[in-house]
Design a protein around this motif. Structure first.
Motif, PDB file in Angstrom:
ATOM      1  N   VAL A 175       0.979  -0.627   0.124  1.00 17.61           N
ATOM      2  CA  VAL A 175       0.065   0.078  -0.142  1.00 17.61           C
ATOM      3  C   VAL A 175       0.597   1.164  -0.062  1.00 17.61           C
ATOM      4  N   LEU A 176       1.645   1.393   0.567  1.00 15.92           N
ATOM      5  CA  LEU A 176       2.833   2.175   0.742  1.00 15.92           C
ATOM      6  C   LEU A 176       3.373   2.742  -0.816  1.00 15.92           C
ATOM      7  N   PHE A 177       3.633   1.682  -0.968  1.00 17.81           N
ATOM      8  CA  PHE A 177       4.204   1.161  -2.030  1.00 17.81           C
ATOM      9  C   PHE A 177       3.381   1.925  -3.395  1.00 17.81           C
ATOM     10  N   PHE A 178       2.459   1.794  -3.787  1.00 16.93           N
ATOM     11  CA  PHE A 178       1.204   2.364  -4.409  1.00 16.93           C
ATOM     12  C   PHE A 178       1.187   4.106  -4.354  1.00 16.93           C
ATOM     13  N   THR A 179       0.864   4.524  -2.793  1.00 17.66           N
ATOM     14  CA  THR A 179       0.831   5.487  -2.521  1.00 17.66           C
ATOM     15  C   THR A 179       2.070   6.576  -2.599  1.00 17.66           C
ATOM     16  N   VAL A 180       2.749   5.991  -2.894  1.00 16.09           N
ATOM     17  CA  VAL A 180       4.380   6.678  -3.510  1.00 16.09           C
ATOM     18  C   VAL A 180       4.216   6.730  -4.386  1.00 16.09           C
ATOM     19  N   ALA A 181       3.894   5.929  -4.905  1.00 18.92           N
ATOM     20  CA  ALA A 181       4.298   5.568  -6.950  1.00 18.92           C
ATOM     21  C   ALA A 181       3.350   6.791  -7.568  1.00 18.92           C
ATOM     22  N   ALA A 182       1.884   6.483  -6.832  1.00 20.50           N
ATOM     23  CA  ALA A 182       0.444   7.215  -7.236  1.00 20.50           C
ATOM     24  C   ALA A 182       1.198   9.078  -7.385  1.00 20.50           C
ATOM     25  N   ALA A 183       1.408   9.173  -5.652  1.00 20.38           N
ATOM     26  CA  ALA A 183       2.212  10.235  -5.418  1.00 20.38           C
ATOM     27  C   ALA A 183       2.717  10.993  -5.577  1.00 20.38           C
ATOM     28  N   GLY A 184       3.523   9.708  -6.345  1.00 22.92           N
ATOM     29  CA  GLY A 184       4.630  11.078  -8.037  1.00 22.92           C
ATOM     30  C   GLY A 184       4.840  11.275  -8.802  1.00 22.92           C
ATOM     31  N   THR A 185       3.214  10.732  -9.442  1.00 25.67           N
ATOM     32  CA  THR A 185       3.159  11.393 -10.534  1.00 25.67           C
ATOM     33  C   THR A 185       1.817  12.494 -10.613  1.00 25.67           C
ATOM     34  N   THR A 186       1.886  12.668  -9.454  1.00 26.93           N
ATOM     35  CA  THR A 186       0.824  13.968  -9.125  1.00 26.93           C
ATOM     36  C   THR A 186       2.270  15.439  -8.537  1.00 26.93           C
ATOM     37  N   SER A 187       1.702  16.153  -9.157  1.00 25.02           N
ATOM     38  CA  SER A 187       2.831  18.150  -9.181  1.00 25.02           C
ATOM     39  C   SER A 187       3.054  18.135  -8.118  1.00 25.02           C
ATOM     40  N   CYS A 188       2.639  17.814  -7.273  1.00 22.78           N
ATOM     41  CA  CYS A 188       3.193  18.173  -5.832  1.00 22.78           C
ATOM     42  C   CYS A 188       3.862  17.604  -5.173  1.00 22.78           C
TER      43      CYS A 188
END
Length: 145
Positions: free
Chosen positions: A128-141
Motif C-alpha cells: 500500500v505504501l509503495f502504491f501511495t508513493v508511486a501515485a503521489a509521484g505522478t502528481t505535481s505536488c
C-alpha cells in the motif's frame, strides 16, 4: 546365644515350631504366554503388534519452508504477497493432511501458516505504501503538498 551360622530354612519351609500365618505364594508360570526357555522372565501376557511408521506431510514441510522464505523477504513488494499466499495455502493443506490417520506434520503446517500470515501483514502494508508513493509521484505536488 544362638549360632549365627546355623542353617536357615529354605523358602517354602516353615521355621521350626512356627506355623505359617498365610498360604505361601504360588509362582506364576506365565500361562500361554510363558517363555519357552527356562530361566527367563515370563511374558507380559499381550503379544506385540507391529507398528506402522508414520509419514510426514510434504505439504506441511513445503508450507513451512515457503513461510520462512516469505517472512525473510517481506520487504520485497510483489514477491512477498505471492510467496505468503503460497505458504498459507500449502500450510493449510499440510495441516489437513497431517490430521489424517498415519500422517504427521500438523505442527509444521501451523508454523508455516503463522509465518505466512506474519509475512503477509507487513507485505500488504508495504505494498500500500509503495502504491501511495508511486501515485503521489505522478502528481505535481509530490508527497509533501
Amino acid at each position: 546365644m544362638t549360632d549365627p551360622y546355623q542353617q536357615q530354612p529354605y523358602p517354602g519351609q516353615a521355621y521350626p515350631g512356627y506355623q505359617p500365618s498365610a498360604p505361601l505364594p504360588v509362582p506364576y508360570n506365565g500361562g500361554q504366554y510363558a517363555s519357552p526357555y527356562p530361566g527367563q522372565y515370563p511374558g507380559y501376557g499381550v503379544p506385540m503388534v507391529p507398528m506402522v511408521p508414520l509419514r510426514t506431510s510434504g505439504l506441511a514441510v513445503a508450507g513451512m519452508v515457503v513461510g520462512i522464505i516469505a517472512l525473510l523477504s517481506f520487504w520485497v513488494p510483489f514477491f512477498d504477497i505471492i510467496v505468503a499466499a503460497a505458504a498459507i495455502g500449502l500450510s493449510w493443506a499440510g495441516m489437513v493432511q497431517g490430521r489424517k490417520p498415519g500422517w504427521t506434520g500438523s505442527g509444521m503446517g501451523i508454523a508455516g501458516l503463522v509465518c505466512g500470515i506474519l509475512a503477509a501483514i507487513p507485505g500488504v502494508i508495504l505494498l500500500v505504501l509503495f502504491f501511495t508513493v508511486a501515485a503521489a509521484g505522478t502528481t505535481s505536488c509530490a508527497v509533501y503538498c
